[in-house]
Design a protein around this motif. Sequence first.
Motif, PDB file in Angstrom:
ATOM      1  N   LYS A 164     -22.297 -17.652 -27.706  1.00  0.00           N
ATOM      2  CA  LYS A 164     -23.361 -18.629 -27.967  1.00  0.00           C
ATOM      3  C   LYS A 164     -23.443 -18.977 -29.447  1.00  0.00           C
ATOM      4  O   LYS A 164     -23.663 -20.131 -29.808  1.00  0.00           O
ATOM      5  CB  LYS A 164     -24.699 -18.060 -27.471  1.00  0.00           C
ATOM      6  N   THR A 188     -22.873 -22.706 -30.889  1.00  0.00           N
ATOM      7  CA  THR A 188     -23.947 -23.354 -31.657  1.00  0.00           C
ATOM      8  C   THR A 188     -23.427 -23.850 -32.998  1.00  0.00           C
ATOM      9  O   THR A 188     -23.728 -24.970 -33.413  1.00  0.00           O
ATOM     10  CB  THR A 188     -25.099 -22.358 -31.898  1.00  0.00           C
ATOM     11  N   PRO A 208     -28.302 -29.534 -25.736  1.00  0.00           N
ATOM     12  CA  PRO A 208     -29.634 -28.900 -25.639  1.00  0.00           C
ATOM     13  C   PRO A 208     -30.285 -29.108 -24.278  1.00  0.00           C
ATOM     14  O   PRO A 208     -30.881 -28.171 -23.739  1.00  0.00           O
ATOM     15  CB  PRO A 208     -30.447 -29.580 -26.750  1.00  0.00           C
ATOM     16  N   LEU A 254     -28.715 -26.760 -21.722  1.00  0.00           N
ATOM     17  CA  LEU A 254     -29.020 -25.342 -21.946  1.00  0.00           C
ATOM     18  C   LEU A 254     -30.479 -25.012 -21.655  1.00  0.00           C
ATOM     19  O   LEU A 254     -30.790 -23.966 -21.089  1.00  0.00           O
ATOM     20  CB  LEU A 254     -28.658 -24.945 -23.375  1.00  0.00           C
ATOM     21  N   ILE A 255     -31.349 -25.937 -22.049  1.00  0.00           N
ATOM     22  CA  ILE A 255     -32.770 -25.690 -21.794  1.00  0.00           C
ATOM     23  C   ILE A 255     -33.010 -25.614 -20.288  1.00  0.00           C
ATOM     24  O   ILE A 255     -33.726 -24.739 -19.795  1.00  0.00           O
ATOM     25  CB  ILE A 255     -33.633 -26.788 -22.440  1.00  0.00           C
ATOM     26  N   LEU A 275     -35.784 -22.583 -20.124  1.00  0.00           N
ATOM     27  CA  LEU A 275     -36.656 -22.556 -21.299  1.00  0.00           C
ATOM     28  C   LEU A 275     -37.713 -23.654 -21.163  1.00  0.00           C
ATOM     29  O   LEU A 275     -37.475 -24.676 -20.526  1.00  0.00           O
ATOM     30  CB  LEU A 275     -35.833 -22.781 -22.569  1.00  0.00           C
ATOM     31  N   TYR A 310     -39.450 -26.844 -22.019  1.00  0.00           N
ATOM     32  CA  TYR A 310     -39.175 -28.053 -22.801  1.00  0.00           C
ATOM     33  C   TYR A 310     -40.276 -28.322 -23.819  1.00  0.00           C
ATOM     34  O   TYR A 310     -40.034 -28.519 -24.989  1.00  0.00           O
ATOM     35  CB  TYR A 310     -39.127 -29.272 -21.870  1.00  0.00           C
ATOM     36  N   LEU A 365     -40.504 -26.028 -26.943  1.00  0.00           N
ATOM     37  CA  LEU A 365     -39.443 -26.226 -27.920  1.00  0.00           C
ATOM     38  C   LEU A 365     -39.610 -27.567 -28.620  1.00  0.00           C
ATOM     39  O   LEU A 365     -39.438 -27.681 -29.829  1.00  0.00           O
ATOM     40  CB  LEU A 365     -38.076 -26.134 -27.241  1.00  0.00           C
ATOM     41  N   THR A 408     -32.959 -27.998 -32.734  1.00  0.00           N
ATOM     42  CA  THR A 408     -33.072 -27.548 -31.350  1.00  0.00           C
ATOM     43  C   THR A 408     -31.978 -26.539 -31.023  1.00  0.00           C
ATOM     44  O   THR A 408     -32.225 -25.546 -30.326  1.00  0.00           O
ATOM     45  CB  THR A 408     -32.962 -28.736 -30.378  1.00  0.00           C
ATOM     46  N   ILE A 447     -32.651 -22.894 -29.536  1.00  0.00           N
ATOM     47  CA  ILE A 447     -32.117 -22.509 -28.234  1.00  0.00           C
ATOM     48  C   ILE A 447     -31.310 -21.223 -28.345  1.00  0.00           C
ATOM     49  O   ILE A 447     -31.422 -20.324 -27.512  1.00  0.00           O
ATOM     50  CB  ILE A 447     -31.255 -23.644 -27.657  1.00  0.00           C
ATOM     51  N   SER A 506     -33.698 -18.433 -28.464  1.00  0.00           N
ATOM     52  CA  SER A 506     -34.452 -18.244 -27.220  1.00  0.00           C
ATOM     53  C   SER A 506     -33.581 -17.718 -26.097  1.00  0.00           C
ATOM     54  O   SER A 506     -34.078 -17.138 -25.141  1.00  0.00           O
ATOM     55  CB  SER A 506     -35.085 -19.548 -26.766  1.00  0.00           C
ATOM     56  N   LEU A 507     -32.279 -17.953 -26.193  1.00  0.00           N
ATOM     57  CA  LEU A 507     -31.403 -17.468 -25.125  1.00  0.00           C
ATOM     58  C   LEU A 507     -30.788 -16.120 -25.458  1.00  0.00           C
ATOM     59  O   LEU A 507     -30.224 -15.459 -24.600  1.00  0.00           O
ATOM     60  CB  LEU A 507     -30.271 -18.469 -24.871  1.00  0.00           C
TER      61      LEU A 507
END
Lengths: 270, 266, 346
Positions: free
Chosen positions: A32, A36, A61, A64-65, A70, A72, A75, A128, A132, A135-136
């Motif tokens: 990841k 990124t 994004p 992945l979201i 995650l 929306y 974020l 973002t 992400i 958050s992941l």
Amino acid sequence: MNNIGKNSFDIGRMDALAAGDSLLHRLDPRAKLITTLVFIVAVVSFDKYALSAILPFFLYPIALISLGGLPYNYLLKKVLIVSPFAILIGVFNPLLDREILFHIGSVGISGGFVSFLSILLRFVLTVTAALILISLTGFNAVCESMRKFGVPKPFIVQLLFFYRYLFVMTDEADRMVRARSLRTFNSGTMSFRIFISLIGHLLLRTLDRAERIYRAMCCRGFDGHFYLIRSMKIRVPEIIFMSGWVSLFVLFRCTNVPLHLGTLITGIVP
Amino acid sequence: MTHHIVEAIDLHYTYPDGTVGLNGVSFRVSHGESVALVGENGAGKSTLLLHLNGCLTAAQGTLRIGDYPLNSKNLNEVRRSLGMVFQNPDDQLFMPTVFDDVAFGPLNFGMTKDEAKQTVLRALETAGVGHLAKRPPYKLSQGEKRSVSIATVLAMSPDILVLDEPTSSLDPRSRRRLIELLKTFEHTKIIATHDLDMALELCERTIVLHGGCVTADASTQEILQDEAFLHANSLEKPLCMQKISLWDPNKIPHHTHHHSDYTHKK
Amino acid sequence: MHMADALISPLVGATMWATTAGLIGYSAKKLKDEADDRKIPLMGVLGAFIFAAQMINFTIPATGSSGHLGGGMILAILLGPYAAFLVMASVLTVQAFFFADGGLLALGCNIFNLGFFPCFLAYPFIYKKIAGENPTQAKIATGGIIAAIVGLQLGAFAVVLETVFSGISELPFQTFVLLMQPIHMGIGIVEGLISAAVVSFVWKARPEILNSAQGVASIVKVDMKKLLLGVLIVTLITGGALSWFASSNPDGLEWSMFRTSGKEELETSEKVHASLANVQGKTAFLPDYGFKKSEPKPEASESPTWPAVDPGTSVSGLIGGFLTLVLAVLIGIVLKRRKIKSLPER
Ligand SMILES: Nc1ncnc2c1ncn2[C@@H]1O[C@H](COP(=O)(O)OP(=O)(O)OP(=O)(O)O)[C@@H](O)[C@H]1O
Ligand SMILES: [Mg+2]
């Protein structure tokens, strides 16, 4: 909730998201991290007037979201409230670069306006992507994968310490600020003198705490070395994830997908 | 080390800023004993405990842990055999996850990763927090933090357990669970505490500190019934004793049994 | 002020990353040489302190605005330059990740701007010179204030240079400098006052802390000139190499990516591309540089990336862009649906 409480709450929230369990959460953090970074480099490598060519990158994004489950809104809100710097500097572009680049109907669009929009797009995308990633993956896992990429150990170890005590310290600061405002009855302003004594005390407590932690470490045989038991493995899913996205990024970067699409449409529909 | 004893002879310690921490402390705790260390705030309990594993070095006096006097050469062995649970679990849990934290000691003492893994899981199970292994320490409740702190120490399989105020800031149930857990350990135990009910339940013997000196060293029962003495040392009779004496002045308990009957009701 | 991803070119980002990475590596090595086990937890907790302290605001008298701590100077004074630099780097890293302050590509710039100048220039050459071996309160105050101001001025100037070199913003150098330096004069004075006051506070309460830091810092001072030279060389070489690469091949990065990843595929599926190009030709498409045969000539220099100033392509670009976004969102919705459906099975 005041500023401090909110911020640590925010970090806690991201941390909780990272504790989720989805296919994406389970991927090796290194996959990841690399993806990124490639994403960000690809986005910022565009020419400054690039606008439509950047848009396909929103797929990353968004996908992945969705896949990572995650939120929306959360974020998006985070992206919108952060760092006004890019907008502050970018807003000069329309004022300074007034050369008309193209027309929509009869309205001339200046180069400055296009490049300002381009800055905003880059901003949203890069920010973002970073959010992400955290958050992941979670901050600790990102640190550990940085270690695997050869970032020096002392740096990583103190970074892990930092993250560990961030919550403790923000809590402590929060309590001190609240205690002060309860006693002074004007929660809005703080004079310099009080501010310094507050920060000073916080610093002294910090130093004491560091000493106590060091003691606790010594009691468990600390001799300057840190060992972490981690098994990270790059397997098929990681390879698919990385190679898939990276080739998409290369495609998006080297061909202007929206332009092709638009040309096809405008060509077909006269 | 076959004899898990702790012996202090005339310890003196003064903090760099001039505060007197210990002022001639002597005692001897023998193998398998469970001793409570009580005294008002600032009496020097924590200071004394920090001497036991060499975090502080007395200006005067000697300490024997196990068979040898404590010095810089056998410091590592002593630290391995004397497990210390600090007053504030936030100071003790510094690694990214609970698992890493419990593994910290075993790995430092040269265990291989596989051995360490086994040890960690066992220690967490023993402390009743096996399910927390992957959690970061800052997301635990106070009671969970405390149990994990104990697991970090258990993972080093110490012979002597030293705990600094283990029940502070615990709710009644976590406190109860902790007490039950401590009861199961056969180790030599030294517990600094303000929780006299717990002292009564866990420790047959109590040492009272006051202003850096030992003012009493006797059976817990005896000390806790001497109200005049307790008052002089800024202490108070444990709640359970007070209540029982309130309800029935003739029935002051002579055994710990009474007392455990009472506290077992949840 | 934080530099942002959106404002920098990959070239500037990469150069500053290389420089910062070098500095981190060097500082970490120095830290190891110091062999002070105590320092690692101390650094971590101090980082957390700075992070928390930055969120406490005080009111600046007579202005109505509020100020807060930056931290570089305090860290340098407490920890010495190397450890302080690493701590500053971690504070900024966390901010980049969680509050999106700046961003990942700009992180190199930010660490350099806010870490390098206070730790490696202002601290050893200003603060240390003024505070000397046996500091007094007055010396600490003067040194702290001046060093913080200079550190921030240099940092602000670096922001200007990085932005101008990147060429994303239209602000000309002169205007930008005139904008940034005075603002950072104010910020610098506030930072200086705070640093000086906090350090004096600690010095009064616990002089031994500063004295031990002093000891470490003086051992460290000797290497500073070597370090500065090293930084200069790394920055120049990386920046030079990258910009040479970029200028000799205006879309250098792009071409190189294309070459390494697309070439074989390109040759094997030439037919497809040819027919695609045919379709595009029919729909009045300005041939992009993408679908050439295996030997791309640097004619890219004459035909820049879209938007080449051509109204036709721009309009279709807009339409296509809109469609792309709609598509992306649709994909997102589909993925989300599928995820929700598949959840109960797990
Ligand atoms: N780091 C220190 N520097 C100076 N004095 C200290 C320090 N730590 C403790 N003291 C002092 O030493 C004395 C003994 O403190 P200690 O922490 O041992 O008390 P305690 O019995 O553990 O108290 P409590 O029940 O509050 O935990 C106190 O007067 C305290 O103020
Ligand atoms: Mg204590």
